[in-house]
Design an enzyme around this catalytic site. Structure first.
Site, PDB file in Angstrom:
ATOM      1  CG  HIS A  33      46.026  44.420  45.108  1.00 45.05           C
ATOM      2  ND1 HIS A  33      46.321  44.824  43.820  1.00 45.05           N
ATOM      3  CD2 HIS A  33      44.944  43.625  45.015  1.00 45.05           C
ATOM      4  CE1 HIS A  33      45.430  44.305  42.995  1.00 45.05           C
ATOM      5  NE2 HIS A  33      44.581  43.578  43.686  1.00 45.05           N
ATOM      6  CD  GLU A  60      44.897  39.978  46.752  1.00 42.56           C
ATOM      7  OE1 GLU A  60      45.688  40.659  46.084  1.00 42.56           O
ATOM      8  OE2 GLU A  60      43.747  39.724  46.373  1.00 42.56           O
ATOM      9  CG  ASP A  62      44.809  37.453  43.239  1.00 43.09           C
ATOM     10  OD1 ASP A  62      43.960  37.697  44.113  1.00 43.09           O
ATOM     11  OD2 ASP A  62      45.286  38.323  42.490  1.00 43.09           O
ATOM     12  CG  HIS A  75      44.919  38.621  38.884  1.00 43.21           C
ATOM     13  ND1 HIS A  75      44.299  38.778  37.658  1.00 43.21           N
ATOM     14  CD2 HIS A  75      44.155  39.304  39.760  1.00 43.21           C
ATOM     15  CE1 HIS A  75      43.216  39.536  37.799  1.00 43.21           C
ATOM     16  NE2 HIS A  75      43.105  39.874  39.061  1.00 43.21           N
ATOM     17  CD  GLU A 169      40.319  37.190  44.380  1.00 45.11           C
ATOM     18  OE1 GLU A 169      41.139  38.134  44.490  1.00 45.11           O
ATOM     19  OE2 GLU A 169      39.456  37.120  43.489  1.00 45.11           O
TER      20      GLU A 169
HETATM   21  O1  G3P Z   1      40.907  40.694  45.967  1.00 47.43           O
HETATM   22  C1  G3P Z   1      40.722  42.061  46.008  1.00 47.43           C
HETATM   23  C2  G3P Z   1      41.184  42.553  44.702  1.00 47.43           C
HETATM   24  O2  G3P Z   1      42.456  42.015  44.547  1.00 47.43           O
HETATM   25  C3  G3P Z   1      40.267  42.076  43.635  1.00 47.43           C
HETATM   26  O3  G3P Z   1      40.774  42.361  42.414  1.00 47.43           O
HETATM   27  O4  G3P Z   1      41.421  41.457  40.297  1.00 47.43           O
HETATM   28  O5  G3P Z   1      43.147  42.301  41.832  1.00 47.43           O
HETATM   29  O6  G3P Z   1      42.006  40.166  42.304  1.00 47.43           O
HETATM   30  P1  G3P Z   1      41.892  41.514  41.686  1.00 47.43           P
HETATM   31 CA    CA Z   2      42.713  39.615  44.527  1.00 47.98          CA
END
Ligand code: G3P
Ligand code: CA
Length: 334
Positions: A33, A60, A62, A75, A169
């Site tokens: 994450h 991951e 964003d 993010h 994402e």
């Molecule tokens: O994408 C899964 C998780 O990361 C969603 O929360 O706010 O960390 O993008 P966030």
């Molecule tokens: Ca995310």
């Protein structure tokens, strides 16, 4: 002691024919994450490399767009909570005092230093025990582009022989469209350039916005897509049989908030409805976000949390800030 109920065994039987295979060889996938965000500032090449080295199955990023339409790993819509933008570009905030990434070119954003996330009003770090970012410029981490993230992961795959994927994402999709930028087309184009075009490729695209995933399908995308499901009221319609039917019409998995499966008091939400109904429709389930340093009150350890979600709830993977601990847990558990 938590008050949760035991889940009937039938609910935790894994579905067959899963399209996602963990690089580690485990049946469950560990998603790093925002990189190795438990240890290094989120969304940095250093953090992604660390997460890769820790054994993540997916990295991951964003995604947001720059003024010149380049996907970057970020993010927030704005830059002031994770970079030194206020120092480098004083006077470039909008009337609301925020520094929007979309108001800056890539060349400008590359002049910023990424810092451990902090409260923009107080300057206090969000996670005080994490990486101690200094603002003296002695160590400078930059905002990466999507291309750089892919080059890193594909390069490491070549040099290590592993098969680690990326899990981008699309953030603020509708908002990007409103700014006149065709976010999904741009992201799809970059992914295609690097060979990510089908469900068999090592990429999963996720979004909180169904419009984003639908837009990808409209553009002809055959990628593995995951519908994120937040904990707020706006997402409640998704957590119904009808909502799940709709999601199964365009996505291959769901990424729910942990609270959609176990509530804050440690109780199963509707007898594990979400996992059960998702699996019944062939959808993978990857809840977010497992943090070893911010445990829900109903568990006494990170391992207990992982056991609960991965093996009692029966999810197929987790987003975590602490990839090393999750990988170790799986190695010892399986
Ligand atoms: O994408 C899964 C998780 O990361 C969603 O929360 O706010 O960390 O993008 P966030
Ligand atoms: Ca995310």
């Amino acid at each position: 002691m938590r008050k949760r109920l035991l889940v009937p065994l039938a609910f935790v039987v894994a579905i067959g024919g899963l399209a996602v295979v963990a690089a580690s060889g485990h049946e469950k996938v560990i998603v790093a994450h925002r990189g190795a965000s438990g240890y290094l500032p989120e969304h940095t090449i250093a953090g992604y490399a660390m997460a890769y080295g820790m054994g993540a199955d997916f990295i991951e990023p964003d995604l947001m767009l720059t003024k010149d339409g380049v996907p970057i790993a970020l993010h927030d819509r704005t830059l002031e909570s994770t970079t030194d933008v206020a120092d480098v570009f004083p006077g470039r905030a909008r009337d609301d005092g925020r520094y929007y990434a979309i108001d800056f070119t890539l060349e400008e954003i590359k002049r910023l230093a990424v810092l451990e996330r902090f409260n923009r009003d107080t300057g206090v770090p969000t996670f005080p025990a994490r990486f101690p970012s200094a603002r003296d410029g002695a160590l400078v981490l930059r905002v990466p582009t999507l291309v750089e993230v892919i080059e890193l992961v594909q390069g490491l795959n070549a040099s290590t022989g592993r098969s680690v994927g990326i899990y981008p994402e699309t953030k603020s999709s509708v908002w990007h469209q409103e700014q006149g930028l065709d976010f999904e087309r741009i992201v799809m184009g970059v992914l295609a350039e690097y060979g990510y075009t089908t469900k068999d490729d090592l990429v999963i695209v996720q979004s909180f916005e169904s419009d984003s995933l639908l837009r990808l399908r409209e553009l002809g995308s055959e990628l593995f897509l995951v519908q994120l499901i937040g904990g707020g009221d706006a997402y409640a319609p998704m957590v119904t049989p009808e909502g799940m039917d709709q999601i199964a019409g365009y996505a291959d998995g769901i990424g729910p908030s942990m609270t959609r499966i176990i509530d804050g008091d440690g109780n199963w939400v509707n007898d594990n409805f979400l996992v059960r109904e998702a699996h019944a429709r062939g959808l993978q389930v990857h809840p977010y976000t497992m943090r070893a340093d911010v445990l829900p009150g109903y568990v006494g350890s990170f391992e207990e949390l992982l056991e609960l979600f991965l093996f009692e709830a029966g999810v197929d993977g987790v987003f975590t800030d602490h990839t090393d601990l999750a990988v170790r847990f799986l190695r010892e558990r399986e």
